[in-house]
Scaffold this active site. Structure first.
Site, PDB file in Angstrom:
ATOM      1  N   LYS A  80       0.937  -1.362   0.105  1.00  0.00           N
ATOM      2  CA  LYS A  80      -0.038  -0.043  -0.150  1.00  0.00           C
ATOM      3  C   LYS A  80       1.098   1.314  -0.093  1.00  0.00           C
ATOM      4  CE  LYS A  80      -1.924  -0.704   3.943  1.00  0.00           C
ATOM      5  NZ  LYS A  80      -1.702  -1.944   4.521  1.00  0.00           N
ATOM      6  N   GLY A 119       4.284  -3.991  -9.890  1.00  0.00           N
ATOM      7  CA  GLY A 119       3.852  -2.822  -9.388  1.00  0.00           C
ATOM      8  C   GLY A 119       4.903  -2.037  -8.562  1.00  0.00           C
ATOM      9  N   SER A 120       5.463  -2.950  -7.599  1.00  0.00           N
ATOM     10  CA  SER A 120       6.293  -2.180  -6.808  1.00  0.00           C
ATOM     11  C   SER A 120       7.665  -1.777  -7.483  1.00  0.00           C
ATOM     12  CB  SER A 120       6.801  -2.839  -5.359  1.00  0.00           C
ATOM     13  OG  SER A 120       6.895  -4.305  -5.741  1.00  0.00           O
ATOM     14  N   ASP A 143       2.949 -14.774  -7.841  1.00  0.00           N
ATOM     15  CA  ASP A 143       2.113 -14.729  -9.034  1.00  0.00           C
ATOM     16  C   ASP A 143       2.918 -15.126 -10.366  1.00  0.00           C
ATOM     17  OD1 ASP A 143       0.088 -13.722  -7.341  1.00  0.00           O
ATOM     18  OD2 ASP A 143       0.503 -11.448  -7.942  1.00  0.00           O
ATOM     19  N   MET A 185      -4.203 -18.224  -5.099  1.00  0.00           N
ATOM     20  CA  MET A 185      -3.696 -16.878  -5.449  1.00  0.00           C
ATOM     21  C   MET A 185      -3.306 -16.730  -6.759  1.00  0.00           C
ATOM     22  SD  MET A 185      -2.367 -14.915  -1.966  1.00  0.00           S
ATOM     23  CE  MET A 185      -3.583 -14.382  -0.822  1.00  0.00           C
ATOM     24  N   ARG A 187      -3.293 -13.625  -8.286  1.00  0.00           N
ATOM     25  CA  ARG A 187      -3.935 -12.205  -9.025  1.00  0.00           C
ATOM     26  C   ARG A 187      -4.454 -12.525 -10.478  1.00  0.00           C
ATOM     27  NH1 ARG A 187      -3.208  -7.218  -6.247  1.00  0.00           N
ATOM     28  NH2 ARG A 187      -1.001  -8.008  -5.269  1.00  0.00           N
ATOM     29  N   GLU A 238      -7.932 -17.253  -8.569  1.00  0.00           N
ATOM     30  CA  GLU A 238      -8.541 -16.275  -7.643  1.00  0.00           C
ATOM     31  C   GLU A 238      -9.362 -15.353  -8.642  1.00  0.00           C
ATOM     32  OE1 GLU A 238      -6.538 -14.332  -4.660  1.00  0.00           O
ATOM     33  OE2 GLU A 238      -5.063 -13.621  -6.157  1.00  0.00           O
TER      34      GLU A 238
END
Ligand code: F6P
Length: 362
Positions: A80, A119-120, A143, A185, A187, A238
């Site tokens: 986050k 993303g990071s 992922d 999982m 994503r 998922e």
């Protein structure tokens, strides 16, 4: 080329097994190989936003025991608080990127090694470009959806955990004549479901990359029954959608939106159509923990050493990668732009079909 004396390292995005092994490799190589000091930044970029900056000097002695074998990250991490779009308590958002860059400068770092997913690493790269930071990336994500590397830290352990779950579900499925649905999982990518589904003997694998029809899934289960089979194993990623095309998502208290729950839907629909007794297991964050597999420890070690060697060569804005049995490095921009989902015509899908596994599409 600027002289290197002190480098920073941080873990960012969701945690996974093998991060501590990567930290260990970086510290061993930097300290023993080059005589540098390594500063571990806490909670990803949040540590660089904190004042005083939240970081510690990492010593080799911290890594001699269990950490090679332990999941999680001793530095902490966060998925986050994007510093370019930072959420405030009143719901507004501000750009705090300059504060992060200032945090890097306050630590007196000559370079930064960032361990992250797409993303990071993208956020870290934007910070590096803006602030002129010397950045090298190490890929990690359960992922396995990062481009330009065949391996990301954490994926092998997640597949191991998911396979293990099928191994545990099969005997109880057979004992009770049930259809067991396992949600994993990943994503938006179905890599974990596909690999663990093959390795764990699933009968049906549903992944977001291959649209399914529940009638085909039911037909597969009926066919197994007619062949004398009293159980079935159904693997669901998922991000698979309901038949109306809607994903099953939840908004967390923090505002983060996460997947979870499609397995319940699939389980109920199978039961309605086939009359089979179904049960559902949602594996969740279990996949991120556990003891890192040898493969993850090995890749973490390879990546950590190579990342430090890149810093020593002044080869910045690059990500370490594994391809064709070699450790290589690729432009970070290409890596984060090259999202890699499951190829519907790829080798593993063909293998699964060759084993009679249904994707619910025919
Ligand atoms: O990206 C890693 C991952 O574990 C995904 O597979 C999953 O959808 C997500 O993170 C869960 O995020 P969180 O840890 O915020 O619940």
């Amino acid at each position: 080329m600027a002289e290197i004396r002190r480098i920073g390292i941080l873990t960012s995005g969701g945690d996974c097994a093998g991060l501590n092994a990567a930290l260990r490799a970086v510290v061993y190589r930097a300290v023993d190989g080059y005589g540098w000091e390594v500063v571990g930044i806490h909670q990803g970029t949040a540590g660089l936003l904190a004042r005083p900056v939240d970081a510690e000097v990492l010593e080799k002695s911290q890594f001699t025991g269990m950490l090679l074998r332990t999941a999680g990250t001793i530095l902490g991490t966060t998925n986050k608080g994007d510093p370019f779009d930072y959420p405030l308590a009143d719901g507004s958002r501000i750009d705090r990127s300059e504060e992060v860059i200032d945090g890097y400068r306050q630590l007196g770092l000559d370079a930064l090694i960032g361990i992250g997913g797409d993303g990071s690493l993208d956020i870290l790269r934007r910070l590096a470009v803006q602030g002129g930071l010397n950045l090298v990336g190490i890929p990690k994500t359960i992922d396995n959806d990062l481009g330009h590397t065949e391996v990301s830290i954490g994926y092998a352990t997640a597949v191991n955990v998911a396979t293990d779950a099928l191994d545990h579900l099969q005997p109880t499925a057979a004992s009770h004549s049930r259809v067991m649905v396992l949600e994993v999982m990943g994503r938006d990518a179905g890599h974990i479901a596909l690999s663990a589904g093959i390795a764990g003997g699933a009968d049906v694998i549903l992944i977001p990359e291959i649209p399914y029809q529940i009638a085909h899934v039911a037909a597969k289960i009926d066919a197994l029954k007619q062949q004398g089979r009293n159980f079935a194993l159904v693997m669901v990623a998922e991000a698979v959608k309901r038949e109306d095309g809607e994903p099953v998502m939840h908004t967390q208290a923090s505002g983060a939106v996460t997947y979870g729950g499609i397995g319940h839907y699939i389980s109920e629909r199978i039961s309605e159509i086939t009359g089979a007794e179904t049960r559902i297991t949602v594996l969740g964050h279990v996949q991120r923990g556990g003891m890192p597999t040898p493969r993850d420890r090995l890749m973490a070690s390879v990546f950590g050493v190579h990342a430090v060697d890149l810093v020593a060569r002044g080869a910045f804005d690059r990500m370490v990668a594994w391809t064709g049995r070699q450790v290589v490095d690729v432009p970070l921009a290409d890596a984060v732009a090259g999202y890699r989902a499951v190829e519907p015509e790829g080798a593993l899908v063909r293998t699964a079909r060759g084993l009679g596994i249904s994707f619910g599409d025919r």
